[in-house]
Design a protein around this motif. Structure first.
Motif, PDB file in Angstrom:
ATOM      1  N   ASP A 193     -10.089  -1.055 -10.605  1.00 23.77           N
ATOM      2  CA  ASP A 193      -8.917  -1.706 -10.766  1.00 23.77           C
ATOM      3  C   ASP A 193      -8.384  -2.653  -9.873  1.00 23.77           C
ATOM      4  OD1 ASP A 193      -6.915  -2.532 -12.639  1.00 23.77           O
ATOM      5  OD2 ASP A 193      -6.888  -0.110 -13.516  1.00 23.77           O
ATOM      6  N   PHE A 194      -8.347  -3.468  -9.397  1.00 24.18           N
ATOM      7  CA  PHE A 194      -8.218  -4.119  -8.121  1.00 24.18           C
ATOM      8  C   PHE A 194      -6.181  -4.392  -8.239  1.00 24.18           C
ATOM      9  CE2 PHE A 194     -12.285  -5.241  -8.526  1.00 24.18           C
ATOM     10  CZ  PHE A 194     -12.944  -4.761  -7.219  1.00 24.18           C
ATOM     11  N   SER A 195      -6.128  -4.690  -9.453  1.00 19.77           N
ATOM     12  CA  SER A 195      -4.515  -4.514  -9.435  1.00 19.77           C
ATOM     13  C   SER A 195      -3.708  -3.749  -9.479  1.00 19.77           C
ATOM     14  CB  SER A 195      -3.950  -6.061 -10.446  1.00 19.77           C
ATOM     15  OG  SER A 195      -2.871  -5.965 -11.142  1.00 19.77           O
ATOM     16  N   ALA A 196      -3.957  -2.714  -9.845  1.00 24.62           N
ATOM     17  CA  ALA A 196      -3.432  -1.708  -9.687  1.00 24.62           C
ATOM     18  C   ALA A 196      -3.878  -0.561  -8.358  1.00 24.62           C
ATOM     19  CB  ALA A 196      -4.272  -0.509 -11.058  1.00 24.62           C
ATOM     20  N   TYR A 197      -4.645  -1.062  -7.855  1.00 18.85           N
ATOM     21  CA  TYR A 197      -5.114  -0.211  -6.671  1.00 18.85           C
ATOM     22  C   TYR A 197      -3.923  -0.882  -5.106  1.00 18.85           C
ATOM     23  CZ  TYR A 197      -6.764  -1.939  -2.311  1.00 18.85           C
ATOM     24  OH  TYR A 197      -6.724  -2.564  -0.759  1.00 18.85           O
ATOM     25  N   LEU A 198      -3.683  -2.352  -5.652  1.00 25.28           N
ATOM     26  CA  LEU A 198      -2.473  -2.709  -4.992  1.00 25.28           C
ATOM     27  C   LEU A 198      -1.369  -2.813  -5.260  1.00 25.28           C
ATOM     28  CD1 LEU A 198      -3.903  -6.399  -3.798  1.00 25.28           C
ATOM     29  CD2 LEU A 198      -4.000  -4.151  -2.941  1.00 25.28           C
ATOM     30  N   HIS A 199      -0.688  -2.561  -6.496  1.00 25.45           N
ATOM     31  CA  HIS A 199       0.301  -2.104  -7.146  1.00 25.45           C
ATOM     32  C   HIS A 199       0.393  -0.714  -6.706  1.00 25.45           C
ATOM     33  CE1 HIS A 199       2.359  -4.341 -10.142  1.00 25.45           C
ATOM     34  NE2 HIS A 199       0.396  -5.469  -9.939  1.00 25.45           N
ATOM     35  N   ALA A 200      -0.014   0.659  -6.427  1.00 34.15           N
ATOM     36  CA  ALA A 200      -0.038   1.671  -6.064  1.00 34.15           C
ATOM     37  C   ALA A 200      -0.237   1.552  -4.112  1.00 34.15           C
ATOM     38  CB  ALA A 200      -1.420   2.935  -5.590  1.00 34.15           C
ATOM     39  N   THR A 201      -0.442   0.722  -3.736  1.00 31.62           N
ATOM     40  CA  THR A 201       0.219   0.804  -2.150  1.00 31.62           C
ATOM     41  C   THR A 201       1.465  -0.144  -1.898  1.00 31.62           C
ATOM     42  OG1 THR A 201      -2.068  -0.217  -1.868  1.00 31.62           O
ATOM     43  CG2 THR A 201      -0.606  -0.367  -0.420  1.00 31.62           C
ATOM     44  N   ALA A 202       1.690  -0.954  -3.075  1.00 33.71           N
ATOM     45  CA  ALA A 202       2.964  -1.393  -2.913  1.00 33.71           C
ATOM     46  C   ALA A 202       3.865  -0.412  -3.120  1.00 33.71           C
ATOM     47  CB  ALA A 202       3.032  -2.375  -3.867  1.00 33.71           C
ATOM     48  N   ARG A 203       3.859   0.622  -4.330  1.00 36.80           N
ATOM     49  CA  ARG A 203       4.918   2.170  -4.043  1.00 36.80           C
ATOM     50  C   ARG A 203       5.198   2.640  -2.623  1.00 36.80           C
ATOM     51  NH1 ARG A 203       2.376   1.838  -9.402  1.00 36.80           N
ATOM     52  NH2 ARG A 203       1.254   3.532  -8.068  1.00 36.80           N
ATOM     53  N   LEU A 204       4.287   2.571  -2.311  1.00 39.86           N
ATOM     54  CA  LEU A 204       4.193   2.919  -0.482  1.00 39.86           C
ATOM     55  C   LEU A 204       5.885   1.854  -0.156  1.00 39.86           C
ATOM     56  CD1 LEU A 204       4.190   5.458   1.560  1.00 39.86           C
ATOM     57  CD2 LEU A 204       1.894   4.340   2.262  1.00 39.86           C
ATOM     58  N   VAL A 205       4.546   1.385   0.141  1.00 40.95           N
ATOM     59  CA  VAL A 205       5.653   0.014   1.189  1.00 40.95           C
ATOM     60  C   VAL A 205       7.334   0.518   0.343  1.00 40.95           C
ATOM     61  CG1 VAL A 205       5.979  -2.642   1.956  1.00 40.95           C
ATOM     62  CG2 VAL A 205       4.088  -1.202   1.648  1.00 40.95           C
ATOM     63  N   SER A 206       7.236  -0.071  -1.128  1.00 41.14           N
ATOM     64  CA  SER A 206       8.715   0.140  -1.592  1.00 41.14           C
ATOM     65  C   SER A 206       9.508   1.694  -1.103  1.00 41.14           C
ATOM     66  CB  SER A 206       8.974   0.046  -2.828  1.00 41.14           C
ATOM     67  OG  SER A 206      10.111  -0.497  -3.345  1.00 41.14           O
ATOM     68  N   ARG A 207       9.281   2.455  -1.180  1.00 37.76           N
ATOM     69  CA  ARG A 207       9.667   3.637  -1.199  1.00 37.76           C
ATOM     70  C   ARG A 207       9.909   3.875   0.938  1.00 37.76           C
ATOM     71  NH1 ARG A 207      12.676   6.606  -0.063  1.00 37.76           N
ATOM     72  NH2 ARG A 207      12.679   8.698  -0.787  1.00 37.76           N
ATOM     73  N   ALA A 208       9.208   3.240   1.492  1.00 37.82           N
ATOM     74  CA  ALA A 208       9.608   3.357   3.002  1.00 37.82           C
ATOM     75  C   ALA A 208      10.187   2.437   3.370  1.00 37.82           C
ATOM     76  CB  ALA A 208       8.175   3.001   3.826  1.00 37.82           C
ATOM     77  N   ASN A 209      10.742   0.963   2.560  1.00 43.45           N
ATOM     78  CA  ASN A 209      12.096   0.311   3.212  1.00 43.45           C
ATOM     79  C   ASN A 209      12.948   0.938   2.138  1.00 43.45           C
ATOM     80  OD1 ASN A 209      11.216  -2.040   4.259  1.00 43.45           O
ATOM     81  ND2 ASN A 209      10.035  -2.560   2.713  1.00 43.45           N
ATOM     82  N   LYS A 210      12.982   2.028   1.005  1.00 38.41           N
ATOM     83  CA  LYS A 210      14.097   2.126   0.874  1.00 38.41           C
ATOM     84  C   LYS A 210      14.618   3.572   1.688  1.00 38.41           C
ATOM     85  CE  LYS A 210      15.513   5.147  -3.445  1.00 38.41           C
ATOM     86  NZ  LYS A 210      15.742   5.148  -5.180  1.00 38.41           N
ATOM     87  N   TYR A 211      13.694   4.131   2.511  1.00 33.06           N
ATOM     88  CA  TYR A 211      13.994   5.399   2.871  1.00 33.06           C
ATOM     89  C   TYR A 211      14.684   4.612   4.472  1.00 33.06           C
ATOM     90  CZ  TYR A 211      12.341   8.622   6.492  1.00 33.06           C
ATOM     91  OH  TYR A 211      12.379   9.890   7.907  1.00 33.06           O
ATOM     92  N   ILE A 212      14.561   3.732   4.979  1.00 29.65           N
ATOM     93  CA  ILE A 212      15.445   2.871   5.905  1.00 29.65           C
ATOM     94  C   ILE A 212      16.556   2.689   5.616  1.00 29.65           C
ATOM     95  CG2 ILE A 212      15.705   1.042   6.869  1.00 29.65           C
ATOM     96  CD1 ILE A 212      12.860   0.092   6.938  1.00 29.65           C
ATOM     97  N   ASP A 213      17.084   2.574   4.453  1.00 30.37           N
ATOM     98  CA  ASP A 213      18.750   2.432   4.172  1.00 30.37           C
ATOM     99  C   ASP A 213      19.345   3.879   3.447  1.00 30.37           C
ATOM    100  OD1 ASP A 213      18.374  -0.545   3.027  1.00 30.37           O
ATOM    101  OD2 ASP A 213      17.703  -0.249   1.213  1.00 30.37           O
ATOM    102  N   GLU A 214      17.824   5.094   3.260  1.00 34.05           N
ATOM    103  CA  GLU A 214      18.925   6.511   3.109  1.00 34.05           C
ATOM    104  C   GLU A 214      19.410   7.296   4.150  1.00 34.05           C
ATOM    105  OE1 GLU A 214      15.589   7.912  -0.735  1.00 34.05           O
ATOM    106  OE2 GLU A 214      15.383   7.383   0.525  1.00 34.05           O
ATOM    107  N   THR A 215      18.591   7.146   5.157  1.00 30.70           N
ATOM    108  CA  THR A 215      18.386   6.979   6.102  1.00 30.70           C
ATOM    109  C   THR A 215      19.780   6.773   7.765  1.00 30.70           C
ATOM    110  OG1 THR A 215      16.209   5.998   7.028  1.00 30.70           O
ATOM    111  CG2 THR A 215      16.119   9.032   6.177  1.00 30.70           C
ATOM    112  N   ALA A 216      19.699   5.022   7.652  1.00 29.72           N
ATOM    113  CA  ALA A 216      20.293   4.406   8.046  1.00 29.72           C
ATOM    114  C   ALA A 216      20.186   4.714   9.517  1.00 29.72           C
ATOM    115  CB  ALA A 216      21.856   5.223   7.729  1.00 29.72           C
ATOM    116  N   PRO A 217      19.734   3.991  10.021  1.00 29.45           N
ATOM    117  CA  PRO A 217      19.132   4.571  11.722  1.00 29.45           C
ATOM    118  C   PRO A 217      20.050   3.541  12.557  1.00 29.45           C
ATOM    119  CG  PRO A 217      17.536   3.824  10.254  1.00 29.45           C
ATOM    120  CD  PRO A 217      18.172   3.756   9.078  1.00 29.45           C
ATOM    121  N   TRP A 218      20.938   2.851  12.405  1.00 27.14           N
ATOM    122  CA  TRP A 218      21.675   2.438  12.794  1.00 27.14           C
ATOM    123  C   TRP A 218      23.192   3.411  12.881  1.00 27.14           C
ATOM    124  CZ3 TRP A 218      19.415   0.216   8.336  1.00 27.14           C
ATOM    125  CH2 TRP A 218      20.825   0.265   7.166  1.00 27.14           C
ATOM    126  N   LEU A 219      23.127   4.534  12.139  1.00 23.67           N
ATOM    127  CA  LEU A 219      24.047   5.302  12.188  1.00 23.67           C
ATOM    128  C   LEU A 219      24.149   5.859  12.420  1.00 23.67           C
ATOM    129  CD1 LEU A 219      25.641   5.030   8.474  1.00 23.67           C
ATOM    130  CD2 LEU A 219      26.410   4.051  10.306  1.00 23.67           C
TER     131      LEU A 219
END
Length: 652
Positions: free
Chosen positions: A404-430
């Motif tokens: 189920d190739f498409s679902a495999y990449l959708h799963a992987t994309a969720r980690l990338v999205s979560r990592a981007n959100k983690y940047i906003d949550e942790t605010a490294p610049w602050l």
């Protein structure tokens, strides 16, 4: 040393009547994704693809071009092999049905099945579709035309050899019932079962009306019918009747992968042939959907096919492979358009994955001198992102095992999205502004690199050059030759003290309109025509059209605006809702800067507002203007007013 488990995967062998299109590329890239995945899991993988070169259709096409059939197909096969090289297909072998090894095995099998009484001579009359190389009975036709491709058929009558396929129908049905995963997806299995139950005819396996084929060894007036010849490639490729040890190592095939229009040949004819040979059946026959164009299926006769080699030249091999793997949901059709392709590249690869990598590298350089720091000062948020990483690994593995190739990449994309959100949550610049938070900042940076490392491993079967390109910036792997899939399950594999290096954008954003204009200019420059002097005028006009007048600029109402309130938009990781004061007036503006600025950072800033932009609703919020910002592949910098100029004043 323990011997590796084997894994044998095949594509159909492609018919070289013309160059291949993006639909063929999908099958081959999907099989390659699976082969790379299994190699990373430690399997001894044999990946077979090739070309099916015999038959009346090829003979006619060659004759029309006044060429010998072998010369005709040689040129097309060369283009196919170049395409697979461009797409970085890692096939173990490439088989051509015109090879001596295939001819020998086909003739031996034909003779053996004939001598045991499962092939017999008779006369055949039926409706023949030349493009599909298939005979149909009157009841199988669809309104008098081929039920598969819809083309005209011709009534043929000739002496032929027949394979006693009906003899094996009950045994095949029993096998399908006892092995529910044998034919996938379920809709295709139901289709095959229904076809078998409607009654199997004996199969015509030789022809006398043309000569471009493998001769029947005991009657050279006949050539072996193309499907009986072609399907045997799956045995020839792994040494059947030639290399017993090799054959026993890889057979039965783990999966035959193909498009849905040839499922019946692989799920009915092929298993019956194998039963006649007393060989085990393949473990799985998997049929995927079609990549459709707006208006219907791609067709060489309609001239609406998409050349994947041109897409690779324009967008790069990783991006094209990613699009193909992501686009088709399990067993379903997908739609191709260049706009969809570009949007997929921009959204998934440039904005999400590429931006995550470039931002992380930039922050490690800015805050830690380019050295990945030791992990300290962990928090509950870190445990959450580690759990997401583990969940992503588990789900991606499960989906790939099910193809189920498409679902495999959708799963992987969720980690990338979560990592981007983690940047906003942790605010490294602050965190960087507070010396007491140095340990926490180090943990955030390390966790981001770990998310990237895991995402790169999980996407490696799809995008084979990305890991190497990204590693030039991240430096987290010393040896890229054998990265185990299981490394993505383990958190903490990145070495402290690894030095990162700023590099070019891994996936530059694509402006489709600009690309189209560049292509138009390229085409106009390459088309023979008037003298250079006469060509210069229209080129100059095209450049003039790109200028605007001072009157055009005066239409832009640019104002100083003070941000008096700001909040993140719910369920939209990239959007901020700003309340801005413009003189005595207040407005709401939605801006896609949430991954670069926190709401707290924006409050109090004086920004430049395009005040006469037509209001538009974004995610249910009416946006009354646009704030201006400069950006590159790593940063977004909102334009601000540094002097004490009151809001509402004009920017000119």
């Amino acid at each position: 040393m323990q011997e590796k488990k084997s894994y044998y995967i095949t594509t159909p062998i492609y018919y070289p009547s013309d160059n291949l299109h993006i639909g063929h590329a999908y099958t081959t890239v999907a099989a390659d994704c699976m082969a790379r995945f299994k190699r990373m899991q430690g399997f001894d993988v044999f990946y077979l693809t090739g070309t099916d070169e015999h038959g009346q259709k090829i003979e006619r096409a060659a004759r029309e071009k006044d060429m010998e059939p072998i010369v005709y197909v040689d040129g097309i096969v060369e283009n196919i092999q170049k395409l697979w090289q461009a797409l970085l297909i890692s096939n173990t072998d490439f088989i051509r049905t015109t090879e001596k090894r295939q001819e020998d095995v086909v003739q031996k099998i034909f003779t053996r099945v004939y001598e045991q009484g499962d092939i017999f001579l008779s006369e055949y009359e039926g409706w023949y579709c030349s493009p599909c190389e298939t005979f149909f009975t009157e009841r199988q036709l669809a309104e008098g035309k081929c039920p598969d491709c819809g083309r005209e058929v011709e009534l043929l009558k000739e002496e032929s050899y027949f394979f006693n396929m009906s003899k094996y129908a009950p045994r095949l049905l029993e096998h399908i019932n006892n092995h529910p995963d044998f034919i996938q997806p379920e809709s295709r299995r139901n289709e095959v079962v229904s076809f078998i139950k409607s009654g199997l005819d004996d199969l015509c396996v030789s022809r006398t009306t043309f000569k471009w084929g493998i001769p029947v060894p005991f009657n050279n007036q006949h050539v072996v019918y193309v499907w009986f010849d072609a399907l045997i490639n799956y045995l020839t490729g792994i040494g059947y009747m030639q290399d017993e040890a090799k054959f026993n190592k890889y057979w039965p095939a783990d999966v035959h992968l193909m498009a849905k229009d040839i499922i019946r040949f692989h799920a009915i004819i092929w298993p019956c042939m194998l039963m006649a040979l007393d060989l085990p059946l393949p473990k799985k026959v998997m049929a995927h959907g079609w990549i459709m164009l707006e208006g219907g299926k791609m067709s060489k006769s309609k001239g609406n096919v998409i050349d994947p080699s041109l897409l690779v030249q324009k967008y790069g091999v990783d991006a094209v492979r990613y699009y193909l793997i992501k686009e088709l949901s399990f067993g379903q059709d997908g739609t191709y358009s260049e706009e969809i392709l570009v949007n997929r590249i921009n959204a998934d690869l440039a904005n999400d994955l590429g931006n995550l990598i470039s931002r992380t590298v930039a922050m490690v350089i800015k805050y830690f001198g380019g050295v990945i720091p030791e992990t300290r000062a962990t928090a509950a948020l870190d445990e959450e992102i580690q759990a997401v990483a583990l969940q992503t690994y588990t789900e991606a593995t499960e989906k790939l095992d099910k193809m189920d190739f498409s679902a495999y990449l959708h799963a992987t994309a969720r980690l990338v999205s979560r990592a981007n959100k983690y940047i906003d949550e942790t605010a490294p610049w602050l965190l960087a502004k507070d010396e007491t938070q140095a340990g926490r900042l180090a943990a955030v940076m390390y966790n981001l690199v770990e998310c990237i490392r895991i995402a790169l491993i999980l996407t490696a079967p799809t995008m084979p050059t990305l890991m190497e390109r990204a590693n030039k910036q991240l430096g987290i792997w010393d040896n890229l030759e054998e990265i185990p899939w299981e490394d993505a399950e383990i958190w903490g594999k990145t070495k402290n003290g690894t030095r990162v290096t700023k590099g070019a954008s891994l996936f530059p954003r694509i402006d489709l309109k600009t690309l189209e204009e560049e292509e138009k200019m390229t085409v106009s420059e390459s088309v023979p025509g008037p003298t250079p002097e006469k060509q210069a005028a229209p080129e100059l006009v095209a450049v003039e059209d790109e200028y605007i007048s001072i009157e055009d600029f005066a239409r832009l109402d640019l104002r100083v605006a003070e941000v008096v309130a700001c909040e993140k938009m719910k369920k939209a990781d990239k959007l901020l809702i700003l309340r801005v004061k413009v003189g005595e007036e207040e407005r709401t503006v939605v801006s896609g800067i949430a991954q670069h600025y926190t709401p707290e950072e924006m409050v109090g800033k004086k920004v430049v507002l395009l005040a006469n932009l037509k209001p538009t609703k974004l995610r249910g919020v009416m946006s009354e203007g646009m704030i201006l910002a400069a950006s590159d592949d790593q940063y977004v910098d909102v334009l601000t007013i540094t002097k004490d100029i009151d809001s509402g004043n004009r920017v000119k």
